[in-house]
Design a protein around this motif. Structure first.
Motif, PDB file in Angstrom:
ATOM      1  N   VAL A 197       0.845  -1.201   0.000  1.00 29.14           N
ATOM      2  CA  VAL A 197       0.000   0.000   0.000  1.00 29.14           C
ATOM      3  C   VAL A 197       0.880   1.251   0.000  1.00 29.14           C
ATOM      4  N   THR A 198       0.657   2.121  -0.969  1.00 26.69           N
ATOM      5  CA  THR A 198       1.427   3.368  -1.044  1.00 26.69           C
ATOM      6  C   THR A 198       0.565   4.618  -0.824  1.00 26.69           C
ATOM      7  N   GLU A 199      -0.747   4.450  -0.784  1.00 31.89           N
ATOM      8  CA  GLU A 199      -1.631   5.575  -0.479  1.00 31.89           C
ATOM      9  C   GLU A 199      -2.890   5.018   0.172  1.00 31.89           C
ATOM     10  N   VAL A 200      -3.392   5.728   1.168  1.00 38.31           N
ATOM     11  CA  VAL A 200      -4.487   5.235   2.005  1.00 38.31           C
ATOM     12  C   VAL A 200      -5.724   6.094   1.796  1.00 38.31           C
ATOM     13  N   GLY A 201      -6.866   5.432   1.623  1.00 35.10           N
ATOM     14  CA  GLY A 201      -8.164   6.094   1.604  1.00 35.10           C
ATOM     15  C   GLY A 201      -9.150   5.251   2.388  1.00 35.10           C
ATOM     16  N   VAL A 202     -10.429   5.603   2.325  1.00 36.88           N
ATOM     17  CA  VAL A 202     -11.458   4.799   2.989  1.00 36.88           C
ATOM     18  C   VAL A 202     -11.971   3.719   2.053  1.00 36.88           C
ATOM     19  N   HIS A 203     -12.190   4.079   0.790  1.00 40.40           N
ATOM     20  CA  HIS A 203     -12.835   3.163  -0.154  1.00 40.40           C
ATOM     21  C   HIS A 203     -11.891   2.655  -1.242  1.00 40.40           C
ATOM     22  N   GLY A 204     -10.629   3.028  -1.181  1.00 38.06           N
ATOM     23  CA  GLY A 204      -9.654   2.555  -2.156  1.00 38.06           C
ATOM     24  C   GLY A 204      -8.249   2.925  -1.717  1.00 38.06           C
ATOM     25  N   PHE A 205      -7.294   2.045  -2.042  1.00 36.11           N
ATOM     26  CA  PHE A 205      -5.899   2.231  -1.643  1.00 36.11           C
ATOM     27  C   PHE A 205      -5.029   2.125  -2.888  1.00 36.11           C
ATOM     28  N   ALA A 206      -3.991   2.943  -2.966  1.00 38.09           N
ATOM     29  CA  ALA A 206      -3.035   2.786  -4.058  1.00 38.09           C
ATOM     30  C   ALA A 206      -2.087   1.647  -3.716  1.00 38.09           C
ATOM     31  N   ILE A 207      -1.799   0.826  -4.728  1.00 35.21           N
ATOM     32  CA  ILE A 207      -0.911  -0.320  -4.574  1.00 35.21           C
ATOM     33  C   ILE A 207       0.278  -0.124  -5.507  1.00 35.21           C
ATOM     34  N   ASP A 208       1.476  -0.124  -4.935  1.00 35.60           N
ATOM     35  CA  ASP A 208       2.691   0.082  -5.734  1.00 35.60           C
ATOM     36  C   ASP A 208       2.569   1.325  -6.606  1.00 35.60           C
ATOM     37  N   GLY A 209       1.907   2.360  -6.070  1.00 32.23           N
ATOM     38  CA  GLY A 209       1.768   3.621  -6.777  1.00 32.23           C
ATOM     39  C   GLY A 209       0.649   3.661  -7.798  1.00 32.23           C
ATOM     40  N   ARG A 210      -0.147   2.595  -7.917  1.00 33.80           N
ATOM     41  CA  ARG A 210      -1.213   2.545  -8.928  1.00 33.80           C
ATOM     42  C   ARG A 210      -2.583   2.473  -8.261  1.00 33.80           C
ATOM     43  N   GLU A 211      -3.528   3.188  -8.842  1.00 31.28           N
ATOM     44  CA  GLU A 211      -4.904   3.193  -8.340  1.00 31.28           C
ATOM     45  C   GLU A 211      -5.691   2.094  -9.055  1.00 31.28           C
ATOM     46  N   GLU A 212      -5.423   0.846  -8.705  1.00 31.79           N
ATOM     47  CA  GLU A 212      -6.133  -0.256  -9.336  1.00 31.79           C
ATOM     48  C   GLU A 212      -6.115  -1.467  -8.415  1.00 31.79           C
ATOM     49  N   GLY A 213      -6.973  -2.414  -8.733  1.00 31.55           N
ATOM     50  CA  GLY A 213      -7.042  -3.651  -7.973  1.00 31.55           C
ATOM     51  C   GLY A 213      -7.926  -4.630  -8.713  1.00 31.55           C
ATOM     52  N   VAL A 214      -8.444  -5.611  -7.988  1.00 35.45           N
ATOM     53  CA  VAL A 214      -9.288  -6.627  -8.604  1.00 35.45           C
ATOM     54  C   VAL A 214     -10.593  -6.730  -7.818  1.00 35.45           C
ATOM     55  N   ASN A 215     -11.614  -7.351  -8.471  1.00 35.99           N
ATOM     56  CA  ASN A 215     -12.791  -7.773  -7.725  1.00 35.99           C
ATOM     57  C   ASN A 215     -12.542  -9.170  -7.172  1.00 35.99           C
ATOM     58  N   ASP A 216     -13.527  -9.760  -6.515  1.00 32.31           N
ATOM     59  CA  ASP A 216     -13.261 -11.044  -5.879  1.00 32.31           C
ATOM     60  C   ASP A 216     -13.230 -12.205  -6.860  1.00 32.31           C
ATOM     61  N   ALA A 217     -13.454 -11.914  -8.141  1.00 33.86           N
ATOM     62  CA  ALA A 217     -13.280 -12.917  -9.192  1.00 33.86           C
ATOM     63  C   ALA A 217     -11.934 -12.779  -9.888  1.00 33.86           C
ATOM     64  N   GLY A 218     -11.125 -11.782  -9.438  1.00 35.51           N
ATOM     65  CA  GLY A 218      -9.793 -11.592  -9.998  1.00 35.51           C
ATOM     66  C   GLY A 218      -9.743 -10.659 -11.192  1.00 35.51           C
ATOM     67  N   GLN A 219     -10.838  -9.999 -11.529  1.00 33.97           N
ATOM     68  CA  GLN A 219     -10.880  -9.080 -12.669  1.00 33.97           C
ATOM     69  C   GLN A 219     -10.241  -7.751 -12.289  1.00 33.97           C
ATOM     70  N   VAL A 220      -9.289  -7.287 -13.102  1.00 33.31           N
ATOM     71  CA  VAL A 220      -8.535  -6.065 -12.809  1.00 33.31           C
ATOM     72  C   VAL A 220      -9.287  -4.839 -13.322  1.00 33.31           C
ATOM     73  N   ALA A 221      -9.233  -3.761 -12.526  1.00 31.98           N
ATOM     74  CA  ALA A 221      -9.807  -2.483 -12.965  1.00 31.98           C
ATOM     75  C   ALA A 221      -9.159  -1.356 -12.188  1.00 31.98           C
ATOM     76  N   ALA A 222      -9.035  -0.208 -12.857  1.00 35.04           N
ATOM     77  CA  ALA A 222      -8.659   1.008 -12.134  1.00 35.04           C
ATOM     78  C   ALA A 222      -9.796   1.365 -11.173  1.00 35.04           C
ATOM     79  N   HIS A 223      -9.450   1.995 -10.065  1.00 31.18           N
ATOM     80  CA  HIS A 223     -10.488   2.325  -9.093  1.00 31.18           C
ATOM     81  C   HIS A 223     -11.608   3.163  -9.712  1.00 31.18           C
TER      82      HIS A 223
END
Length: 300
Positions: A197-223
């Motif tokens: 985690v490189t940035e903290v929010g309530v509803h989304g966190f930056a990971i390795d400097g990127r504003e993206e992640g996955v859903n619980d099925a593993g699908q990637v998307a920008a926040h």
């Protein structure tokens, strides 16, 4: 005159992620809470039963026995309570610093190294395994990810004027048919790998400097793209958000006001728009009830 940009609340913090411990393991929950004695024990027991190993609870000045109820519900080794009794922080320019984000940053930096996953949820939110027998089991297949976004599944009053005797999970089963179609109130909560985690929010966190992640099925998307059709998923985990609970508790929620600097009448209108949207079209949802029943049934 100070430009309005400089008066906006500070709701995100950049951090240097803490290195992971070689022995890190399990799922932890970070919670900031104030005066939730009525529901906190059920919430804690449910999540411990679901496989949460550690609870890091930031107590924002509770006076109703919330922390005592937590200590009675959880083993001493599973609970860390941090006094966090401040309602507002401000800079010298008058900018509000979001107290919840500050608590989340503290948790990541101080407790994150020991945890594989940290979930950041509230006491009116329950992490429910859809078909697995625990949250860690439900997370299998997502080991290589670092940020999982779970959309709110929004529950309303369910016809209850006052708090029912049976507790939250058993009593509230009326869910908005599709939270992604609500015109108000849709949001996400997250499970993250603290070491990335490189940035903290309530509803989304930056990971390795990127504003993206996955859903619980593993699908990637920008926040910013999480609200697009096709991203919503509750394949493995469902995040039940009991937004109102009973009508009496809804009125108390409105009376407490917003946790940010918002005019009272504006806050009331916003809350009631969300409630009306939730209750306009509901379905019965027994996912949490079925999970509890599954835990009490013999394994095949």
């Amino acid at each position: 005159m100070i430009p309005s940009f400089f008066l906006r609340p500070i709701t995100r913090f950049a951090i240097a992620p803490p290195p992971a411990s070689a022995t890190r393991a399990g799922v932890a929950i970070v919670l900031i809470v104030r005066n939730e004695a009525r529901h906190i024990a059920e919430w804690a027991r449910f999540h411990q039963m679901a496989g949460v190993m550690q609870f890091f609870v930031y107590d924002n000045g509770s006076t109703d026995g919330t922390i005592e109820a937590l200590r009675a519900a959880l083993p001493e080794t599973a609970l860390t309570v941090i006094p966090w009794a401040q309602r507002r922080f401000r800079t010298t320019l008058g900018r509000e610093i979001h107290n919840q984000v500050l608590a989340y940053a503290h948790a990541l930096m101080n407790f994150g190294p020991a945890c594989r996953w940290m979930a950041f949820i509230d006491v009116d939110e329950f992490l429910v395994p859809v078909s697995a027998r625990s949250i860690p089991e439900a997370m299998q297949g997502l080991e290589g990810t670092a940020h999982v976004s779970l959309p709110w599944q929004m529950f309303g009053r369910g016809g209850h004027a006052g708090p029912p005797e049976g507790g939250v999970v058993a009593s509230y089963t009326a869910r908005a048919r599709d939270s992604f179609e609500l015109s108000h109130g849709l949001n996400f909560k997250c499970l993250v790998d603290p070491s990335r985690v490189t940035e903290v929010g309530v509803h989304g966190f930056a990971i390795d400097g990127r504003e993206e992640g996955v859903n619980d099925a593993g699908q990637v998307a920008a926040h910013k793209d999480r609200v697009k059709p096709g991203f919503a998923s509750r394949e493995r985990l469902q995040l039940n958000h009991y937004y109102t609970r009973s009508d009496a508790e809804l009125q108390a929620k409105i009376g407490r006001g917003s946790n940010k600097d918002v005019q009272a009448d504006k806050h009331i209108r916003r809350v009631m728009r969300i409630v009306q949207a939730i209750e306009a079209d509901t379905v019965e949802d027994r996912t949490a009830i079925d999970f509890v029943a599954r835990l009490h049934s013999p394994q095949p």
